[in-house]
Design a protein around this motif. Structure first.
Motif, PDB file in Angstrom:
ATOM      1  N   LYS A 163       0.884  -1.175  -0.035  1.00  0.00           N
ATOM      2  CA  LYS A 163       0.228  -0.581   0.213  1.00  0.00           C
ATOM      3  C   LYS A 163       1.005   0.945  -0.053  1.00  0.00           C
ATOM      4  O   LYS A 163       0.709   2.554  -0.585  1.00  0.00           O
ATOM      5  CB  LYS A 163      -0.972   0.018   1.510  1.00  0.00           C
ATOM      6  N   LYS A 164       1.976   1.141   0.611  1.00  0.00           N
ATOM      7  CA  LYS A 164       2.461   2.393   0.769  1.00  0.00           C
ATOM      8  C   LYS A 164       3.235   2.228  -0.779  1.00  0.00           C
ATOM      9  O   LYS A 164       3.580   4.172  -1.404  1.00  0.00           O
ATOM     10  CB  LYS A 164       4.037   1.993   1.824  1.00  0.00           C
ATOM     11  N   ARG A 165       3.353   1.788  -1.109  1.00  0.00           N
ATOM     12  CA  ARG A 165       4.020   2.306  -2.924  1.00  0.00           C
ATOM     13  C   ARG A 165       3.335   2.464  -3.850  1.00  0.00           C
ATOM     14  O   ARG A 165       2.778   3.494  -5.243  1.00  0.00           O
ATOM     15  CB  ARG A 165       4.899   0.603  -3.356  1.00  0.00           C
ATOM     16  N   VAL A 166       1.333   2.158  -3.428  1.00  0.00           N
ATOM     17  CA  VAL A 166       0.128   2.337  -4.372  1.00  0.00           C
ATOM     18  C   VAL A 166       0.146   3.752  -4.286  1.00  0.00           C
ATOM     19  O   VAL A 166      -0.170   4.818  -4.830  1.00  0.00           O
ATOM     20  CB  VAL A 166      -0.879   1.239  -3.606  1.00  0.00           C
ATOM     21  N   PHE A 167       0.096   3.855  -3.342  1.00  0.00           N
ATOM     22  CA  PHE A 167      -0.172   5.106  -1.925  1.00  0.00           C
ATOM     23  C   PHE A 167       1.358   6.248  -2.663  1.00  0.00           C
ATOM     24  O   PHE A 167       1.332   7.869  -2.502  1.00  0.00           O
ATOM     25  CB  PHE A 167       0.177   5.407  -0.824  1.00  0.00           C
ATOM     26  N   SER A 168       1.967   6.278  -2.825  1.00  0.00           N
ATOM     27  CA  SER A 168       2.777   6.996  -3.406  1.00  0.00           C
ATOM     28  C   SER A 168       2.552   7.723  -4.510  1.00  0.00           C
ATOM     29  O   SER A 168       3.479   8.771  -4.617  1.00  0.00           O
ATOM     30  CB  SER A 168       4.285   6.291  -3.238  1.00  0.00           C
ATOM     31  N   LYS A 169       2.182   7.095  -5.034  1.00  0.00           N
ATOM     32  CA  LYS A 169       2.018   7.377  -6.697  1.00  0.00           C
ATOM     33  C   LYS A 169       0.995   8.352  -6.622  1.00  0.00           C
ATOM     34  O   LYS A 169       0.719   9.608  -7.400  1.00  0.00           O
ATOM     35  CB  LYS A 169       1.118   6.183  -7.545  1.00  0.00           C
ATOM     36  N   ASN A 170      -0.091   9.235  -5.057  1.00  0.00           N
ATOM     37  CA  ASN A 170      -0.454   9.949  -5.320  1.00  0.00           C
ATOM     38  C   ASN A 170      -1.631  10.315  -6.483  1.00  0.00           C
ATOM     39  O   ASN A 170      -2.395  11.522  -6.956  1.00  0.00           O
ATOM     40  CB  ASN A 170      -0.392  11.096  -4.610  1.00  0.00           C
ATOM     41  N   GLU A 171      -1.900   9.303  -6.686  1.00  0.00           N
ATOM     42  CA  GLU A 171      -2.854   9.031  -7.925  1.00  0.00           C
ATOM     43  C   GLU A 171      -4.674   9.713  -7.631  1.00  0.00           C
ATOM     44  O   GLU A 171      -4.607   9.489  -6.099  1.00  0.00           O
ATOM     45  CB  GLU A 171      -3.216   7.605  -8.370  1.00  0.00           C
ATOM     46  N   SER A 172      -5.485  10.227  -7.865  1.00  0.00           N
ATOM     47  CA  SER A 172      -6.791  10.273  -7.659  1.00  0.00           C
ATOM     48  C   SER A 172      -7.013   9.880  -7.315  1.00  0.00           C
ATOM     49  O   SER A 172      -7.554   8.386  -8.378  1.00  0.00           O
ATOM     50  CB  SER A 172      -7.295  11.389  -8.695  1.00  0.00           C
ATOM     51  N   LYS A 173      -8.240   9.490  -6.786  1.00  0.00           N
ATOM     52  CA  LYS A 173      -9.586   8.759  -6.983  1.00  0.00           C
ATOM     53  C   LYS A 173     -10.557   8.459  -6.625  1.00  0.00           C
ATOM     54  O   LYS A 173     -10.906   9.091  -6.086  1.00  0.00           O
ATOM     55  CB  LYS A 173      -9.058   7.318  -5.681  1.00  0.00           C
ATOM     56  N   ILE A 174     -11.648   7.997  -7.012  1.00  0.00           N
ATOM     57  CA  ILE A 174     -12.962   8.205  -6.932  1.00  0.00           C
ATOM     58  C   ILE A 174     -13.351   6.729  -6.061  1.00  0.00           C
ATOM     59  O   ILE A 174     -12.599   5.662  -6.763  1.00  0.00           O
ATOM     60  CB  ILE A 174     -13.745   8.192  -8.101  1.00  0.00           C
ATOM     61  N   ILE A 175     -13.811   6.338  -4.916  1.00  0.00           N
ATOM     62  CA  ILE A 175     -14.733   5.057  -4.555  1.00  0.00           C
ATOM     63  C   ILE A 175     -15.678   5.085  -3.381  1.00  0.00           C
ATOM     64  O   ILE A 175     -15.741   6.314  -2.642  1.00  0.00           O
ATOM     65  CB  ILE A 175     -13.466   4.850  -3.033  1.00  0.00           C
ATOM     66  N   GLU A 176     -16.149   4.338  -4.030  1.00  0.00           N
ATOM     67  CA  GLU A 176     -17.935   4.397  -3.239  1.00  0.00           C
ATOM     68  C   GLU A 176     -18.775   3.167  -2.845  1.00  0.00           C
ATOM     69  O   GLU A 176     -18.101   2.171  -3.372  1.00  0.00           O
ATOM     70  CB  GLU A 176     -19.066   4.963  -4.979  1.00  0.00           C
ATOM     71  N   PHE A 177     -18.934   2.904  -1.521  1.00  0.00           N
ATOM     72  CA  PHE A 177     -20.080   2.102  -1.207  1.00  0.00           C
ATOM     73  C   PHE A 177     -21.297   2.481  -1.324  1.00  0.00           C
ATOM     74  O   PHE A 177     -21.507   3.196  -0.701  1.00  0.00           O
ATOM     75  CB  PHE A 177     -19.315   2.131   0.420  1.00  0.00           C
ATOM     76  N   LYS A 178     -22.449   0.610  -1.478  1.00  0.00           N
ATOM     77  CA  LYS A 178     -23.293   0.666  -2.011  1.00  0.00           C
ATOM     78  C   LYS A 178     -24.295  -0.601  -1.150  1.00  0.00           C
ATOM     79  O   LYS A 178     -22.709  -1.489  -0.969  1.00  0.00           O
ATOM     80  CB  LYS A 178     -24.294   1.028  -2.585  1.00  0.00           C
ATOM     81  N   ASN A 179     -25.196  -0.651  -0.987  1.00  0.00           N
ATOM     82  CA  ASN A 179     -24.959  -1.532   0.021  1.00  0.00           C
ATOM     83  C   ASN A 179     -24.651  -2.724   0.712  1.00  0.00           C
ATOM     84  O   ASN A 179     -24.401  -3.553   0.811  1.00  0.00           O
ATOM     85  CB  ASN A 179     -25.658  -2.734  -1.479  1.00  0.00           C
ATOM     86  N   ILE A 180     -24.941  -2.364   2.341  1.00  0.00           N
ATOM     87  CA  ILE A 180     -24.231  -1.858   2.748  1.00  0.00           C
ATOM     88  C   ILE A 180     -24.757  -3.076   4.366  1.00  0.00           C
ATOM     89  O   ILE A 180     -25.733  -2.675   4.501  1.00  0.00           O
ATOM     90  CB  ILE A 180     -22.908  -1.474   3.814  1.00  0.00           C
ATOM     91  N   THR A 181     -23.656  -4.369   4.544  1.00  0.00           N
ATOM     92  CA  THR A 181     -24.621  -5.273   4.989  1.00  0.00           C
ATOM     93  C   THR A 181     -23.425  -6.059   6.638  1.00  0.00           C
ATOM     94  O   THR A 181     -22.636  -5.592   6.107  1.00  0.00           O
ATOM     95  CB  THR A 181     -24.903  -6.650   4.854  1.00  0.00           C
ATOM     96  N   ILE A 182     -23.750  -5.798   7.862  1.00  0.00           N
ATOM     97  CA  ILE A 182     -23.111  -6.223   8.985  1.00  0.00           C
ATOM     98  C   ILE A 182     -23.626  -6.349   9.425  1.00  0.00           C
ATOM     99  O   ILE A 182     -25.134  -6.213   9.949  1.00  0.00           O
ATOM    100  CB  ILE A 182     -23.007  -4.128   9.648  1.00  0.00           C
ATOM    101  N   VAL A 183     -23.052  -7.746   9.976  1.00  0.00           N
ATOM    102  CA  VAL A 183     -23.359  -9.070  10.676  1.00  0.00           C
ATOM    103  C   VAL A 183     -22.811  -9.102  11.534  1.00  0.00           C
ATOM    104  O   VAL A 183     -20.974  -9.719  11.746  1.00  0.00           O
ATOM    105  CB  VAL A 183     -23.645 -10.087   9.413  1.00  0.00           C
ATOM    106  N   PRO A 184     -23.469  -9.577  12.631  1.00  0.00           N
ATOM    107  CA  PRO A 184     -22.171 -10.013  14.237  1.00  0.00           C
ATOM    108  C   PRO A 184     -21.855 -11.664  13.727  1.00  0.00           C
ATOM    109  O   PRO A 184     -22.862 -12.171  13.675  1.00  0.00           O
ATOM    110  CB  PRO A 184     -23.635 -10.146  15.141  1.00  0.00           C
ATOM    111  N   TYR A 185     -20.582 -11.082  13.818  1.00  0.00           N
ATOM    112  CA  TYR A 185     -20.197 -13.508  13.813  1.00  0.00           C
ATOM    113  C   TYR A 185     -20.107 -14.117  14.915  1.00  0.00           C
ATOM    114  O   TYR A 185     -19.362 -13.581  15.833  1.00  0.00           O
ATOM    115  CB  TYR A 185     -18.424 -12.671  12.876  1.00  0.00           C
ATOM    116  N   PRO A 186     -20.484 -15.165  14.696  1.00  0.00           N
ATOM    117  CA  PRO A 186     -21.100 -15.464  16.287  1.00  0.00           C
ATOM    118  C   PRO A 186     -19.024 -16.839  16.981  1.00  0.00           C
ATOM    119  O   PRO A 186     -18.745 -16.853  15.449  1.00  0.00           O
ATOM    120  CB  PRO A 186     -21.855 -16.369  15.950  1.00  0.00           C
ATOM    121  N   ASN A 187     -18.741 -16.535  17.630  1.00  0.00           N
ATOM    122  CA  ASN A 187     -17.372 -17.343  17.981  1.00  0.00           C
ATOM    123  C   ASN A 187     -17.207 -18.117  19.219  1.00  0.00           C
ATOM    124  O   ASN A 187     -18.196 -17.541  19.789  1.00  0.00           O
ATOM    125  CB  ASN A 187     -15.979 -16.213  17.426  1.00  0.00           C
TER     126      ASN A 187
END
Length: 322
Positions: free
Chosen positions: A255-279
């Motif tokens: 990620k350090k190598r990728v972030f060093s490029k300083n590219e402009s980015k568009i990131i969108e999240f939708k249809n989010i689901t959050i489920v409790p994970y038993p253990n």
């Protein structure tokens, strides 16, 4: 639920006129920046979620069925959310495999965790009843913890001969009497339902945990968008594993190598689901999934992303990224 959050946000700003003022002074970019800032606030999410029953998690798609299995009580429950409340559609008696988390092929244990129904099918023999539903065990979290085994189904009793009336265990599957199974089938049909399997009692998510996950998820996205490496990596557990097995030190260097490029980015999240994970380890864990749209100069992605996370010291820590 997503509509509720959007309407709440709109109502807040309709009263204050703040969005209009921001638009007049800084244009649509200023409005978007303000909304993104709110989405990174736990206080905002505490308020947005306070009147919702999130016992079994948060689901953007309210049509998704939530099937909950209690191995100790030998019960299965089919549920869905309607207007922020849980509606129980069906509750049946079942038998399961041995207690404890499934570790290896042949240990006769029913797994503990969160899975999906991958298909409905006619079993190869009448021993498993008239119909069966396969589960997505092992999921990626299981695989990266070296859990083995396969063929975990929800199925029926033998249609001839021994009907297992005195049998207390399966070979790791979830089984119910055939009349109950057919009633179960009528509700589930081919719906790709979420199946939550717990050892003792039904899992119970906390609204405050889900507020933390939402706020941290958008803060993580913001750090990712602006290539803030330190802030981005702060959301990862020291035990982190990527889908391909990459550990945190290798992932951080990449990620350090990728972030060093300083590219402009568009990131969108939708249809989010959050489920409790038993253990059985007492960890406060959740499975988070969403549709991601990613655009950068050198890479594009449209697809589903899955995170397995722990809540530690009121912060989301990513264990697995798929």
């Amino acid at each position: 639920m997503k509509k509720i959050v959007i309407l709440l946000l709109a109502a807040i700003y309709a009263i204050s006129g703040e969005l209009e003022d921001l638009y007049l002074k800084g244009g649509i970019a200023a409005v978007q920046q303000k909304i993104e800032k709110n989405l990174q606030s736990k206080e905002y999410w505490d308020n947005a979620l306070k009147d919702l029953n999130l016992t079994y998690g948060y689901y953007s798609n309210s049509d998704r069925l939530i099937i909950v299995v209690d191995k100790t009580a030998k019960e299965i429950s089919i549920n869905k959310y309607e207007n922020g409340a849980i509606k129980i559609l069906k509750n049946n008696e079942i038998i399961t495999g041995l207690m404890g988390e499934k570790l290896v092929e042949g240990d006769l244990k029913t797994p503990v965790g969160v899975y999906e129904i991958t298909r409905r099918f006619t079993p190869p023999t009448t021993y498993y009843g008239p119909v069966a539903f396969s589960l997505s065990y092992p999921n990626l979290y299981d695989k990266l913890r070296k859990r083995t085994g396969s063929g975990i189904w929800i199925h029926g009793y033998p249609m001839e001969g021994d009907i297992r009336e005195n049998e207390v265990e399966t070979k790791g599957c979830v089984a119910m009497k055939n009349d109950l199974l057919l009633s179960f089938e009528d509700v589930v049909q081919n719906n790709k339902s979420i199946v939550i399997i717990n050892e003792k009692g039904y899992p119970k998510a906390k609204n405050s945990d889900i507020a933390i996950i939402f706020a941290n998820l958008f803060a993580w996205k913001d750090a990712w968008t602006i290539s803030d490496l330190d802030r981005y990596l702060s959301f990862y557990s020291s035990d982190f594993r990527r889908f391909d097995g990459m550990r945190l030190n290798e992932f951080s260097a990449m990620k350090k190598r990728v972030f060093s490029k300083n590219e402009s980015k568009i990131i969108e999240f939708k249809n989010i689901t959050i489920v409790p994970y038993p253990n059985t380890e007492g960890k406060n864990s959740y499975r988070v999934s969403f549709d991601e749209k990613y655009r950068a100069d050198t890479y594009k992605f449209d697809g589903n992303k899955v995170l397995y996370v722990n809540i530690e010291n009121d912060q989301m820590k990513i264990l697995i990224e798929e």
